[in-house]
Motif scaffolding. Structure first.
Motif, PDB file in Angstrom:
ATOM      1  N   MET A   1      56.646  28.816  -9.874  1.00  0.00           N
ATOM      2  CA  MET A   1      55.534  28.875  -8.916  1.00  0.00           C
ATOM      3  C   MET A   1      55.444  30.245  -8.239  1.00  0.00           C
ATOM      4  SD  MET A   1      55.980  25.195  -7.009  1.00  0.00           S
ATOM      5  CE  MET A   1      54.635  25.382  -5.837  1.00  0.00           C
ATOM      6  N   GLY A   2      56.401  31.098  -8.510  1.00  0.00           N
ATOM      7  CA  GLY A   2      56.385  32.426  -7.888  1.00  0.00           C
ATOM      8  C   GLY A   2      57.027  32.439  -6.502  1.00  0.00           C
ATOM      9  N   PHE A   3      57.725  31.363  -6.149  1.00  0.00           N
ATOM     10  CA  PHE A   3      58.475  31.347  -4.884  1.00  0.00           C
ATOM     11  C   PHE A   3      59.847  31.977  -5.169  1.00  0.00           C
ATOM     12  CE2 PHE A   3      56.588  27.594  -2.261  1.00  0.00           C
ATOM     13  CZ  PHE A   3      55.302  27.909  -2.668  1.00  0.00           C
ATOM     14  N   GLU A   4      60.043  33.209  -4.756  1.00  0.00           N
ATOM     15  CA  GLU A   4      61.325  33.863  -5.029  1.00  0.00           C
ATOM     16  C   GLU A   4      62.205  33.948  -3.812  1.00  0.00           C
ATOM     17  OE1 GLU A   4      60.349  37.626  -6.729  1.00  0.00           O
ATOM     18  OE2 GLU A   4      59.322  36.663  -8.409  1.00  0.00           O
ATOM     19  N   ASN A   5      61.554  34.284  -2.677  1.00  0.00           N
ATOM     20  CA  ASN A   5      62.323  34.431  -1.439  1.00  0.00           C
ATOM     21  C   ASN A   5      61.879  33.388  -0.434  1.00  0.00           C
ATOM     22  OD1 ASN A   5      63.802  36.844  -2.175  1.00  0.00           O
ATOM     23  ND2 ASN A   5      61.782  37.815  -2.166  1.00  0.00           N
ATOM     24  N   PRO A   6      62.842  32.631   0.114  1.00  0.00           N
ATOM     25  CA  PRO A   6      62.461  31.638   1.113  1.00  0.00           C
ATOM     26  C   PRO A   6      61.869  32.313   2.352  1.00  0.00           C
ATOM     27  CG  PRO A   6      64.820  31.532   0.598  1.00  0.00           C
ATOM     28  CD  PRO A   6      64.272  32.674  -0.157  1.00  0.00           C
ATOM     29  N   THR A   7      60.889  31.665   2.957  1.00  0.00           N
ATOM     30  CA  THR A   7      60.352  32.170   4.229  1.00  0.00           C
ATOM     31  C   THR A   7      61.382  31.833   5.320  1.00  0.00           C
ATOM     32  OG1 THR A   7      59.254  30.097   4.747  1.00  0.00           O
ATOM     33  CG2 THR A   7      57.999  31.686   3.427  1.00  0.00           C
TER      34      THR A   7
ATOM     35  N   ALA B   1      56.965  25.517  13.954  1.00  0.00           N
ATOM     36  CA  ALA B   1      56.405  26.493  13.011  1.00  0.00           C
ATOM     37  C   ALA B   1      54.959  26.131  12.757  1.00  0.00           C
ATOM     38  CB  ALA B   1      57.174  26.448  11.694  1.00  0.00           C
ATOM     39  N   GLN B   2      54.150  27.148  12.627  1.00  0.00           N
ATOM     40  CA  GLN B   2      52.741  26.878  12.401  1.00  0.00           C
ATOM     41  C   GLN B   2      52.414  26.904  10.916  1.00  0.00           C
ATOM     42  OE1 GLN B   2      51.847  30.123  14.962  1.00  0.00           O
ATOM     43  NE2 GLN B   2      50.751  31.176  13.347  1.00  0.00           N
ATOM     44  N   THR B   3      51.174  26.534  10.644  1.00  0.00           N
ATOM     45  CA  THR B   3      50.754  26.509   9.257  1.00  0.00           C
ATOM     46  C   THR B   3      50.773  27.939   8.694  1.00  0.00           C
ATOM     47  OG1 THR B   3      48.973  25.844   7.797  1.00  0.00           O
ATOM     48  CG2 THR B   3      48.311  26.577   9.942  1.00  0.00           C
ATOM     49  N   GLY B   4      51.137  28.057   7.446  1.00  0.00           N
ATOM     50  CA  GLY B   4      51.209  29.388   6.842  1.00  0.00           C
ATOM     51  C   GLY B   4      52.614  29.963   6.811  1.00  0.00           C
ATOM     52  N   THR B   5      53.554  29.252   7.455  1.00  0.00           N
ATOM     53  CA  THR B   5      54.918  29.782   7.504  1.00  0.00           C
ATOM     54  C   THR B   5      55.762  29.260   6.338  1.00  0.00           C
ATOM     55  OG1 THR B   5      55.496  27.932   8.919  1.00  0.00           O
ATOM     56  CG2 THR B   5      55.000  30.023  10.017  1.00  0.00           C
ATOM     57  N   GLY B   6      55.185  28.366   5.549  1.00  0.00           N
ATOM     58  CA  GLY B   6      55.946  27.769   4.449  1.00  0.00           C
ATOM     59  C   GLY B   6      56.662  26.507   4.883  1.00  0.00           C
ATOM     60  N   LYS B   7      56.136  25.843   5.923  1.00  0.00           N
ATOM     61  CA  LYS B   7      56.821  24.665   6.462  1.00  0.00           C
ATOM     62  C   LYS B   7      56.798  23.487   5.486  1.00  0.00           C
ATOM     63  CE  LYS B   7      52.746  23.328   9.088  1.00  0.00           C
ATOM     64  NZ  LYS B   7      52.212  22.363   8.148  1.00  0.00           N
ATOM     65  N   THR B   8      55.753  23.416   4.641  1.00  0.00           N
ATOM     66  CA  THR B   8      55.669  22.274   3.719  1.00  0.00           C
ATOM     67  C   THR B   8      56.892  22.252   2.798  1.00  0.00           C
ATOM     68  OG1 THR B   8      53.302  22.656   3.751  1.00  0.00           O
ATOM     69  CG2 THR B   8      54.113  21.069   2.144  1.00  0.00           C
TER      70      THR B   8
ATOM     71  N   VAL C   1      43.718  28.368   2.950  1.00  0.00           N
ATOM     72  CA  VAL C   1      43.197  29.523   2.214  1.00  0.00           C
ATOM     73  C   VAL C   1      44.122  30.677   2.561  1.00  0.00           C
ATOM     74  CG1 VAL C   1      41.209  31.034   1.843  1.00  0.00           C
ATOM     75  CG2 VAL C   1      40.843  28.663   2.449  1.00  0.00           C
ATOM     76  N   ASN C   2      44.692  31.275   1.536  1.00  0.00           N
ATOM     77  CA  ASN C   2      45.787  32.207   1.816  1.00  0.00           C
ATOM     78  C   ASN C   2      45.393  33.645   2.080  1.00  0.00           C
ATOM     79  OD1 ASN C   2      48.011  30.734   2.004  1.00  0.00           O
ATOM     80  ND2 ASN C   2      48.495  30.748  -0.181  1.00  0.00           N
ATOM     81  N   ASP C   3      44.235  34.054   1.567  1.00  0.00           N
ATOM     82  CA  ASP C   3      43.989  35.483   1.610  1.00  0.00           C
ATOM     83  C   ASP C   3      42.840  35.879   2.521  1.00  0.00           C
ATOM     84  OD1 ASP C   3      42.301  34.151   0.086  1.00  0.00           O
ATOM     85  OD2 ASP C   3      42.512  35.341  -1.733  1.00  0.00           O
TER      86      ASP C   3
ATOM     87  N   ASN D   1      66.319  33.547  -4.812  1.00  0.00           N
ATOM     88  CA  ASN D   1      67.062  33.369  -3.557  1.00  0.00           C
ATOM     89  C   ASN D   1      67.047  31.953  -3.018  1.00  0.00           C
ATOM     90  OD1 ASN D   1      68.181  35.938  -3.238  1.00  0.00           O
ATOM     91  ND2 ASN D   1      66.161  36.738  -2.659  1.00  0.00           N
ATOM     92  N   PHE D   2      66.216  31.084  -3.605  1.00  0.00           N
ATOM     93  CA  PHE D   2      66.245  29.681  -3.190  1.00  0.00           C
ATOM     94  C   PHE D   2      67.546  29.004  -3.651  1.00  0.00           C
ATOM     95  CE2 PHE D   2      61.738  30.184  -2.400  1.00  0.00           C
ATOM     96  CZ  PHE D   2      61.519  29.324  -1.329  1.00  0.00           C
ATOM     97  N   SER D   3      68.177  29.591  -4.702  1.00  0.00           N
ATOM     98  CA  SER D   3      69.361  28.918  -5.237  1.00  0.00           C
ATOM     99  C   SER D   3      70.529  28.949  -4.246  1.00  0.00           C
ATOM    100  CB  SER D   3      69.765  29.554  -6.570  1.00  0.00           C
ATOM    101  OG  SER D   3      70.011  30.924  -6.350  1.00  0.00           O
TER     102      SER D   3
END
Ligand code: AMP
Length: 599
Positions: A20-26, A48-55, A309-311, A3-5
């Protein structure tokens, strides 16, 4: 299809994202990426805060917009901390890995500047930097910003909190008038609005609704318990949920260390992260946390900035932060990348008002929950033990042992045998040390129910405590030296008495932990005591000595701390049956006296 395309990114970049396993944009990526690509050049604000995929929200457009045939530095990303800078640079390098002409370099304080200057000599189109170090490099002419077209201010509110405002102003003064600025911030305080007004022109904006995110990913909870019962209450939660992986936020470095040491002495997998640790120590702690060598990280807000740390299952608050906005930063460490998380605050009965304020201010809803009761804990331990038995595969050696017993238990009934086996496990299955009270308090007032258990505990607490000025005629002190520095108790007495010019006998009641020690000093010998340590260093760290005027409650009683421990189960579950890790009285591991030296 990835879906990034659909966002206007080139096929090569989408391919990397796929790998990288990024399939759907946040949500922030969904909105920001096409906006930045289609409207280039434009100023931009991402709330947007950290963890939202802002990078990736700014990183992917940057990679597309950079002219890779131009070797000059075209983009500058400023980040509040070394950790965030490193993570951002690592992500960007990964995104751009198929494009060999694109170079990303990260520079930050606390590391060798000469190596950074060397690294910057090769063409570097994107620089990620902490503001202080970048300014240093600009002054040394190791960085030229004259071709920079994109400036990203990442976690801008954090940069201002950390006092980088002047540095940012100065850095921006070295860039072109017509460069664009992309600003990301979790909150929008006045100072950020001022920066927007001063540096940005008709910015486009994307706001990721905190309310929406919190409701879906983070559950906000609180318990009401008195200050001294916060750690015992925390332990009950940890015992009940052995799979918990969490950060506990504390306000002071000292409290952070003390709680970590106390829990660690009880056998929990816990470490502290705060500013009194050297960068190497902090890196080592983070590595152990990421590799799951520990369950709980106890941290100050400043030290925890930029941790990726993601989890995490939980973010916990030993106290609510002074600045309510910081709550967003703290709780945003859980519920990341689509996972669910819990943010749990331990508040005392008078703090209920702050929960209401938070609910209003950041538009979240809190759920009040109860500290688990001892009965729940017992039931859970017994249940876990029973499940362990049920799920255990029989080992060959067990057969051999049974055989070698020659029917020794044959005269016992099955029930009798089980009861005897259970009796051997009582240490693990029951709570042995009398900490059976209800740790819940009524909001705004009295203890809830179980007044008998409470008063028993209160009496014991009082007996356990001492006045904040130490034992009679003595002052109690804290110093940021511990076993980690190779100190033993005799070393410590020598070191303190030699440095302060006092008698060995004036130093007493020493409680040494990994990175800190509490001790008494005779008031006669102790005048101007703290000053004797000013400007000293140990292992490259500045030595700090403070009066322990918070005194008794946590006064480093190690295993007996607060008299609130229960044995067995906690150790077993969190540490595979380990007992207390360390008894300082027996600590003899160190080699040197660790003598401090003047700077
Ligand atoms: P950030 O808010 O940029 O710090 O990102 C948080 C984490 O989510 C990072 O570890 C990213 O690798 C991950 N991430 C970001 N965007 C996506 C996405 N679209 N799909 C999967 N993971 C993502």
């Amino acid at each position: 299809m990835n879906n990034f395309s659909k966002l206007g990114l080139s096929a090569g970049v989408v391919e990397v994202l796929d790998q990288m396993g990024f399939e759907n944009p946040t949500p922030v990526q969904q909105q920001a990426i096409p906006m930045l690509l289609e409207n280039n050049p434009t100023d931009f604000i991402g709330l947007a805060q950290t963890g939202t995929g802002k990078t990736a929200a700014f990183g992917l457009p940057l990679i597309e917009l950079i002219d890779v045939d131009n070797r000059a530095t075209q983009a500058l990303i400023m980040a509040p901390t070394r950790e965030l800078g490193q993570q951002t640079a690592a992500q960007l390098k990964e995104f751009a890995k198929n494009n060999k002409k694109l170079n990303v370099e990260v520079v930050y304080g606390g590391a060798n500047i000469v190596n950074q200057i060397k690294a910057l000599k090769k063409p570097t189109q994107i620089i990620v930097a902490t503001p202080g170090r970048l300014l240093d490099l600009i002054k040394r002419k190791a960085v030229s910003l004259t071709n920079v077209r994109y400036v990203v201010l990442d976690e801008a509110d954090e940069m201002l909190n950390m006092g980088f405002k002047e540095d940012i102003d100065e850095i921006l003064s070295h860039t072109l008038e017509d460069r664009v600025t992309w600003l990301f911030s979790a909150t929008m305080p006045k100072e950020i609005r001022r920066i927007i007004k001063k540096y940005m022109d008709a910015p486009l904006e994307v706001a990721i609704n905190t309310e929406q995110k919190s409701n879906t990913d983070i559950t906000h909870q609180y318990v009401v318990t008195k200050g001294a019962n916060k750690v015992p209450a925390l332990r009950r939660f940890m015992d009940l949920q052995p799979e918990m992986r969490a950060i506990l936020f504390c306000r002071t470095k000292r409290e952070t260390q003390q709680i970590a040491d106390d829990l660690s002495n009880l056998g929990y997998g816990v470490e502290a992260l705060h500013g009194d640790l050297s960068q190497a120590q902090r890196d080592a702690v983070m590595k152990r946390f990421k590799t799951r060598a520990m369950q709980l990280l106890v941290a100050t807000d400043v030290a925890a900035r930029g941790i990726d740390v993601n989890d995490l299952t939980h973010v916990m608050h030993h106290q609510l932060p002074d600045q309510l906005e910081s709550y967003t930063h703290r709780s945003g460490r859980t519920g990341r990348a689509g996972k669910k998380g819990i943010s749990l605050a331990f508040i005392n009965p008078r703090e209920g008002r702050r929960i209401t304020e938070l609910e209003k201010r950041i538009k979240i809803t809190f759920e009040k929950i109860e500290v688990p009761t001892v009965e729940e804990l017992k039931a859970s331990r017994i249940n876990n033990w029973a499940n362990l038995i049920l799920n255990t595969e029989v080992d060959e050696q067990a057969n051999d042992i049974l055989y070698s017993l020659h029917g020794k238990f044959a005269h016992l009934s099955e029930n009798d045998l089980l009861k005897r086996l259970i009796t051997t496990q009582l240490d693990h299955l029951l709570i042995q040390d009398g900490n059976e009270g209800d740790l819940n308090e009524l909001q705004g007032g009295n203890r809830r129910g179980d007044s008998d258990g409470g008063s028993r505990r209160d009496r014991r607490d009082r007996g356990d405590r001492r006045s904040s000025s130490g034992s009679a005629g003595k002052n109690r002190y804290f110093i940021n030296i511990g076993t980690i520095d190779g100190m033993t108790i005799p070393d410590f007495v020598h070191y303190i008495s030699d440095t302060a010019g006092i008698k060995r006998n004036d130093v007493g009641d020493i409680s040494m932990q990994k990175t800190s020690t509490f001790f008494d000093v005779d008031t006669d010998g102790g005048s101007g005591f703290e000053d004797k340590f000013k400007g000293l260093e140990i292992e490259g760290r500045s030595i700090r000595v403070n009066r322990d005027d918070e005194g008794p409650k946590r006064s480093s009683r190690g295993n007996s701390g607060g008299g609130s421990g229960y044995s067995g189960g906690a150790r077993k579950r969190s540490g595979g049956g380990r007992g207390p890790k360390r008894d300082y009285r027996g600590a003899r591991g160190g080699s040197s006296r660790g003598g401090g030296r003047r700077r």
